[in-house]
Design a protein around this motif. Structure first.
Motif, PDB file in Angstrom:
ATOM      1  N   MET A   1       6.751 -13.650  15.755  1.00 39.61           N
ATOM      2  CA  MET A   1       7.396 -12.441  15.295  1.00 39.61           C
ATOM      3  C   MET A   1       7.299 -12.381  13.768  1.00 39.61           C
ATOM      4  N   SER A   2       6.766 -11.296  13.230  1.00 41.09           N
ATOM      5  CA  SER A   2       6.592 -11.187  11.782  1.00 41.09           C
ATOM      6  C   SER A   2       7.692 -10.323  11.175  1.00 41.09           C
ATOM      7  N   LYS A   3       7.916 -10.535   9.911  1.00 41.82           N
ATOM      8  CA  LYS A   3       8.931  -9.789   9.168  1.00 41.82           C
ATOM      9  C   LYS A   3       8.411  -8.399   8.848  1.00 41.82           C
ATOM     10  N   THR A   4       9.256  -7.376   8.966  1.00 42.66           N
ATOM     11  CA  THR A   4       8.871  -6.015   8.600  1.00 42.66           C
ATOM     12  C   THR A   4       9.409  -5.707   7.210  1.00 42.66           C
ATOM     13  N   PHE A   5       8.670  -4.915   6.471  1.00 44.94           N
ATOM     14  CA  PHE A   5       9.032  -4.575   5.101  1.00 44.94           C
ATOM     15  C   PHE A   5       9.166  -3.069   4.972  1.00 44.94           C
ATOM     16  N   ARG A   6       9.845  -2.653   3.922  1.00 41.06           N
ATOM     17  CA  ARG A   6       9.951  -1.231   3.623  1.00 41.06           C
ATOM     18  C   ARG A   6       8.593  -0.720   3.172  1.00 41.06           C
ATOM     19  N   ASP A   7       8.365   0.566   3.396  1.00 40.64           N
ATOM     20  CA  ASP A   7       7.113   1.167   2.948  1.00 40.64           C
ATOM     21  C   ASP A   7       7.044   1.151   1.422  1.00 40.64           C
ATOM     22  N   TRP A   8       5.843   0.907   0.915  1.00 44.11           N
ATOM     23  CA  TRP A   8       5.624   0.913  -0.532  1.00 44.11           C
ATOM     24  C   TRP A   8       4.284   1.566  -0.793  1.00 44.11           C
ATOM     25  N   ASP A   9       4.358   2.821  -1.231  1.00 48.96           N
ATOM     26  CA  ASP A   9       3.142   3.568  -1.510  1.00 48.96           C
ATOM     27  C   ASP A   9       3.291   4.165  -2.900  1.00 48.96           C
ATOM     28  N   VAL A  10       2.653   3.555  -3.883  1.00 49.78           N
ATOM     29  CA  VAL A  10       2.810   4.006  -5.260  1.00 49.78           C
ATOM     30  C   VAL A  10       2.088   5.317  -5.531  1.00 49.78           C
ATOM     31  N   GLU A  11       1.211   5.723  -4.651  1.00 42.31           N
ATOM     32  CA  GLU A  11       0.474   6.967  -4.841  1.00 42.31           C
ATOM     33  C   GLU A  11       1.118   8.139  -4.099  1.00 42.31           C
ATOM     34  N   GLN A  12       2.264   7.903  -3.485  1.00 44.37           N
ATOM     35  CA  GLN A  12       2.970   8.954  -2.761  1.00 44.37           C
ATOM     36  C   GLN A  12       3.489   9.998  -3.735  1.00 44.37           C
ATOM     37  N   GLY A  13       3.151  11.256  -3.516  1.00 43.16           N
ATOM     38  CA  GLY A  13       3.637  12.334  -4.369  1.00 43.16           C
ATOM     39  C   GLY A  13       5.024  12.779  -3.953  1.00 43.16           C
TER      40      GLY A  13
END
Length: 162
Positions: A1-13
């Protein structure tokens, strides 16, 4: 089971452009200094010096005054560091409303209005007295020399002892 992370998109407008006021908490010192300069200080001596109609419009003197006072509150005195703060620090951006004066503009404003800016100190002291933060009175100092048990050689350098 892997850890889930918050979304991180630096190019998101962003759908709507954010306000810098959204990034600085409402009870931050930047808002207090900016609002105090805008509402409580008499800047007529600074404002009256702008009479020339020609040339590129300058930054608003109230904004520049608030920027200088806030920078001094933060321990930033250099014109270059103040200008750098206007481009890199959100608290400085909250004071300037995303304006970015360069270091020469900050320095020239300070030189031009040095006398008027020193007069603001008295206004700030009166505001502090009205708010109950300070008591104004007289302080008297005289030139009395007091003997102490410190050795002259321990408390002075060799150059000042001569």
């Amino acid at each position: 089971m892997s850890k889930t992370f918050r979304d991180w998109d630096v190019e998101q407008g962003w759908l709507l452009p954010p306000s810098v006021l959204d990034f600085v908490p409402p009870d931050h010192l930047a808002h207090f200094v900016r609002d105090t300069v805008r509402e409580s200080l008499d800047l007529s001596s600074i404002m009256d010096s702008y009479t020339e109609e020609r040339g590129y419009p300058p930054y608003h003197p109230t904004m520049m005054t608030a920027l200088l006072l806030y920078a001094y509150c933060q321990g930033v005195y250099s014109s270059r560091r103040i200008a750098k703060g206007c481009t890199e620090r959100l608290d400085f951006m909250a004071v300037t409303g995303l304006n970015q004066p360069d270091f020469r503009t900050v320095s020239d404003f300070r030189k031009r209005h040095l006398g008027a800016l020193s007069g603001l100190f008295v206004q700030v002291l009166k505001l502090c007295r009205q708010a109950g933060l300070a008591k104004l009175g007289h302080v008297a100092l005289d030139g009395t020399k007091v003997r102490a048990n410190a050795s002259k050689h321990k408390s002075m350098s060799l150059q000042t002892a001569r």
